[in-house]
Design an enzyme around this catalytic site. Structure first.
Site, short mmCIF file in Angstrom:
data_model
loop_
_atom_site.label_atom_id
_atom_site.label_comp_id
_atom_site.label_asym_id
_atom_site.label_seq_id
_atom_site.Cartn_x
_atom_site.Cartn_y
_atom_site.Cartn_z
CE1 TYR A 1 3.07 -8.12 2.67
CE2 TYR A 1 4.41 -8.87 0.84
CZ TYR A 1 3.27 -8.24 1.32
OH TYR A 1 2.35 -7.76 0.43
CB THR B 1 -0.90 0.01 1.27
OG1 THR B 1 -1.63 -1.21 1.32
CG2 THR B 1 -1.84 1.19 1.29
CE LYS C 1 -0.59 -8.77 5.22
NZ LYS C 1 -0.11 -7.48 4.76
#
Lengths: 296, 296, 296, 296
Positions: A136, A48, A164
């Site tokens: 991640y 993001t 994540k």
């Protein structure tokens, strides 16, 4: 930081174009708003946050501004993304020196890597810095996945405490919590249904939607923890529309568009990424309105 | 059939090789065992049933044997898979004439299709037969996905009442149940965590593991419906090991291997698919033993 | 058949819809036209022939009609495509019994296969029939590739004499001709530039465009063999427009559209595949006109 | 630079690890050797140069060293790779200021881009610098492709004069040379057979193998231009073994391994990329020996 938990919004990176200057005031205002909404942490430089579109200097500026604005109230967990181990180590050390509490460690390979090479990246960066690490993974965007045996190997590194996983594969999270639940906590991503991830033991939600609906995301988490299942599901179903939109269009463009509609002058996605078209903006405006997330 | 619900095992297709003769006795025995285990339906000719490896005559034989063995005690829901509309219509009519209660409708395209072409396949087959239809999607194996707008369009066809999505994307099921819950019921696949799919409104589980652990899958479903959440999660975590193995290795080879270990002479996967190697067989034996699913 | 060489058009499968009846007269007329154009062989049931959309009975009908129409003037080389070894053996024996001179052997797997499993398919079919075999590979549409070591292993089977690789990877053909040139002859596909494939030792061209421009494809081949390089390149550049169009749109839809424009009533692609839209038809008409391939 | 032509080796980036210091002496020696071999240009910071694993400072160092070592004898054409337009413009201006003669412009997106967004990247960078530009496309590694209409649009930008397409799709190059031959010159990549690319109008070869076999690559080019087709093909077939190996293993690891075997202390690939294993090293040694490319 003791333990990362709860709602950790992925922050956008508001920058002037073409100069590239970070809009420090806008970012600080957004952070004030998010903390007021009750979020439990802040994560700049995720997908993001358009990390791939920022130079090293811009990334540094973003982390500095976020740490200053958070001012110790919630942990700051910036993304560290690189193709090379030395590059990731350099970024990680810099962000820790700037005051980051933990990092989200992203491997962004160019050439195909073996499982052992990928594991070495995470292990060597973990050995070079002292902070807690969120591993991640994002098969659709990064083009590789860590197999479960590699994740298990990484879970044995003391500072690697979180995962994540940005894929939509919820079953994988059940495998992780079942096999290595004591050592690795999982966070939901925006491709998952966060309420389901909480059900199977997930400890929180790191994702772009929390940037746009912080109080609602916090309420979802609180409902779950308090055992208010009906309220939780009702809210989850209402919030899900945001996830659907954010997956249909490009993530950063969506979150920036939504924040602009809410009055934060975060600007456009970084070029050549184009702003959303009128139809997509309309869908986002309608979704925000339905959730009472537009300013009066 | 009033409504499809609950545990519907995907059946293997036991065949002699190289003759190709369906092992009717073995298949009937397996069905007796599954019905004794409490399953709510039977689905031959799914992925687990190696539909793509069977000739039209073998497919017909399998459906006939399953209908006869079920003998009206549970609904029989065979897979209908084709690249061409006329081929699917021919199969669907044949299976209904043989006594099938509903069909799982699979589009197995060769050339890339537009969303409109894919929708036309499902609509034209639905118009040509009278039975309830489960729309099947499986992006990893079939190479395409139906977008949500197309699924919504299909949900307006009266006999298209169910969706079986074999991707691991649980959020998609939330979108479906939220947007078209009144018209389309979703089933969990083995790539999903079935208990989570039940949570978000799924009505059952159609998958290979139920062929190997029928009573346990039924207990999972019953625990959920009775609100016994702890028992449900404890059982789900224990059962999940089967899903993990069935996803790691080739599905049909796994289920056939497990059934052979349980004493059902279902034989090898259909050539050129090879039987599992010794290591994989050992993992499956261990997983079955841990679940007390091996004969004494 | 002594040796397959030269221009071997992939034939379309003209069928009435929805009845599915093969248009025998249309197919025979097309074959007469192609043989008049000088083609060196005929290949029904390739991708262009929509094999995946035909039932076993339709495939049989197509082969029978092509053998009868060819009447021994050129070899007939039908495609045999299956996921299962026994299915391919059944088709291959049937087509040889009907008079096929050789077969194009296609593996159309559903589950992922190992290299050894894929090799076993080709070897076992080769052992079961007596005719020469063209091994067909098509990574984009079939989802797997045979690695070079497997191709080399297959090249040692006496009846496996040809390779038709439908990927655009021309370098792979150089590897094949360099490593196993004495044992395996390669054909160009429509994804390749056939003149370049001839340059590196290819023995011919099996593809859909030859169905539409038979005499021109034969001229290309003849120019090359006669050393008329300039004429060859000029013709190749002009013909290439057809390949471009056939790759942009769906292959079978393109070839059927072009043949209809030329006066052959081959009908629409098989449903749910839709006929080309008006824009694509216009582009094909223009390309045919530029090549003087439309009837006066 | 008047016109880029001929053999332009992609250079490796020799760096000390973990310090990251560029081995300036080694790089200068390699360049001396390549220029002595007759190469027509030098391209640092391509895939072979591990651009994605280098920081901005390392990239700058590499360009500086190459420009100094080349000392005007051949053009220097560094890669400029970024996800963001502003980042690419910054790099491009910096390299031109350091003395680069042209750039290879690479778009390395993170989020999916539309064709218009991708085109905007190339156009805006071209507008911001004055030098000739080689547009680089590499669908397998970069995850997107420029469609032909976009390439044609870019070919109308005066400084966009060259295309380097790293896919194995040779037909695409024929399309480019046929449709926009006057405005855009194409270079072969190592996935192509360069001699075939020369045949269809390609003006040279930019690739890693030329780093290892400079004089042989130059001879291939010279044979072609002088019309010595048999010598050209004989040499091409011998050289192809290098391309095969470089495609089987990771490119940068292969070229660095080969150069080390030739006596250039270029070091290991950048971590986490691992050096080649013993088997692969053996294959490369054998291939170099067969080509007489090992020091006595």
């Amino acid at each position: 930081v003791s333990r990362l938990r709860g709602i950790v919004p992925y922050l956008v990176s508001p920058v002037d174009q073409p100069s590239g200057a970070v809009r420090e005031r806008v970012l600080a205002d957004l952070i004030e708003h998010l903390i007021a909404g009750g979020v439990h942490g802040l994560s700049p430089l995720g997908s993001t946050g358009e990390f791939a579109s920022l130079t090293a200097a811009q990334r540094r500026d973003v982390v500095r501004v976020v740490v200053e604005a958070a001012n110790g109230r919630v942990p700051v967990v910036p993304g560290v993304a690189a193709a090379a181990t030395h590059d990731a180590i350099g970024q990680a050390r810099e962000y820790v020196a700037l005051g980051a509490d933990a990092i989200v460690l992203i491997l962004q390979p160019y050439f195909r890597l073996s499982a052992a090479e990928a594991a070495a990246y995470f292990e060597e960066v973990a050995a070079a810095v002292d902070c807690p690490i969120v591993v991640y993974t994002n098969p659709p965007l990064l083009g590789y996945d860590l197999d479960l045996d590699t994740v298990e190997r990484l879970s044995r590194v003391p500072t690697i405490r979180y995962l994540k996983d940005a894929s939509p594969n919820t079953g994988r999270l059940l495998s992780v919590t079942t096999r290595m639940g004591g050592r690795l906590d999982v966070f939901s991503a925006s491709a998952h249904v966060p309420l389901l991830v909480f059900e199977l033991g997930g400890v929180g939600w790191m994702a772009g939607p929390a940037c746009v609906a912080p109080a609602e995301c916090v309420a979802l988490y609180d409902h779950f923890r308090a055992g208010r299942r009906e309220e939780a599901w009702a809210l989850q179903r209402r919030l899900w529309r945001l996830n659907e939109l954010f997956q249909r269009y490009t993530l950063a463009a969506c979150v920036k568009c939504a924040l602009e509609l809410q009055g934060f002058a975060v600007g456009d996605p970084i070029r050549p990424q184009a702003p959303l078209g009128e139809a997509a903006r309309g869908e986002i405006r309608a979704a925000l309105a339905a959730l009472h997330l537009l300013p009066a």
